[in-house]
Design a protein around this motif. Structure first.
Motif, PDB file in Angstrom:
ATOM      1  N   ALA A 132     125.080  23.077 -11.686  1.00 50.37           N
ATOM      2  CA  ALA A 132     123.717  23.635 -11.348  1.00 50.37           C
ATOM      3  C   ALA A 132     122.624  22.579 -11.112  1.00 50.37           C
ATOM      4  N   LEU A 133     122.934  21.210 -11.756  1.00 52.49           N
ATOM      5  CA  LEU A 133     121.774  20.472 -11.587  1.00 52.49           C
ATOM      6  C   LEU A 133     122.224  19.673 -10.047  1.00 52.49           C
ATOM      7  N   LYS A 134     123.442  19.791  -9.730  1.00 53.58           N
ATOM      8  CA  LYS A 134     123.881  19.146  -8.333  1.00 53.58           C
ATOM      9  C   LYS A 134     123.273  20.188  -7.373  1.00 53.58           C
ATOM     10  N   ALA A 135     123.171  21.516  -7.454  1.00 52.85           N
ATOM     11  CA  ALA A 135     122.557  22.481  -6.533  1.00 52.85           C
ATOM     12  C   ALA A 135     121.042  22.265  -6.611  1.00 52.85           C
ATOM     13  N   LEU A 136     120.447  22.024  -7.751  1.00 50.97           N
ATOM     14  CA  LEU A 136     119.127  21.696  -7.786  1.00 50.97           C
ATOM     15  C   LEU A 136     118.474  20.592  -6.779  1.00 50.97           C
ATOM     16  N   ALA A 137     119.682  19.302  -6.949  1.00 52.48           N
ATOM     17  CA  ALA A 137     119.133  18.326  -6.484  1.00 52.48           C
ATOM     18  C   ALA A 137     119.468  18.572  -4.999  1.00 52.48           C
ATOM     19  N   ARG A 138     120.227  19.256  -4.325  1.00 51.85           N
ATOM     20  CA  ARG A 138     120.303  19.689  -2.931  1.00 51.85           C
ATOM     21  C   ARG A 138     119.032  20.303  -2.446  1.00 51.85           C
ATOM     22  N   ILE A 139     118.522  21.426  -3.466  1.00 52.29           N
ATOM     23  CA  ILE A 139     117.524  22.089  -3.105  1.00 52.29           C
ATOM     24  C   ILE A 139     116.275  21.184  -3.015  1.00 52.29           C
ATOM     25  N   LEU A 140     116.083  20.180  -3.773  1.00 54.63           N
ATOM     26  CA  LEU A 140     114.884  19.187  -3.971  1.00 54.63           C
ATOM     27  C   LEU A 140     115.184  18.516  -2.655  1.00 54.63           C
ATOM     28  N   THR A 141     116.347  18.014  -2.250  1.00 53.14           N
ATOM     29  CA  THR A 141     116.582  17.213  -0.975  1.00 53.14           C
ATOM     30  C   THR A 141     116.047  17.986   0.221  1.00 53.14           C
ATOM     31  N   ALA A 142     116.553  19.379   0.257  1.00 53.15           N
ATOM     32  CA  ALA A 142     116.143  19.999   1.582  1.00 53.15           C
ATOM     33  C   ALA A 142     114.636  20.316   1.437  1.00 53.15           C
ATOM     34  N   ILE A 143     113.888  20.356   0.511  1.00 51.50           N
ATOM     35  CA  ILE A 143     112.547  20.496   0.507  1.00 51.50           C
ATOM     36  C   ILE A 143     111.867  19.456   0.698  1.00 51.50           C
ATOM     37  N   LEU A 144     112.353  18.301   0.358  1.00 53.83           N
ATOM     38  CA  LEU A 144     111.666  16.991   0.776  1.00 53.83           C
ATOM     39  C   LEU A 144     112.038  16.723   2.494  1.00 53.83           C
TER      40      LEU A 144
END
Length: 65
Positions: A45-57
């Motif tokens: 779940a935390l890795k998925a969140l990191a990917r989401i944050l990366t995509a937003i950035l």
């Protein structure tokens, strides 16, 4: 976004966590659903969140303010 979907880096979460919000990630790591002691799911779940944050950035940088 293909570059992000294909990224299998085991260090993505750690890098995003350190750069964005270490305390927030730590809080999320410590909060789990009752009866869910599985650390592996929390890590996914935390890795998925990191990917989401990366995509937003990435999106906000490429399109500007």
């Amino acid at each position: 976004m293909a570059w992000l979907a294909s990224s299998l880096s085991p260090h993505l979460r750690e890098a995003i966590e350190a750069a964005r919000d270490p305390r927030g990630f730590a809080a999320l790591r410590n909060v789990r659903m009752p009866g869910q002691p599985d650390q592996r799911r929390t890590s996914k779940a935390l890795k998925a969140l990191a990917r989401i944050l990366t995509a937003i950035l990435r999106y906000s940088v490429s399109w500007g303010p």
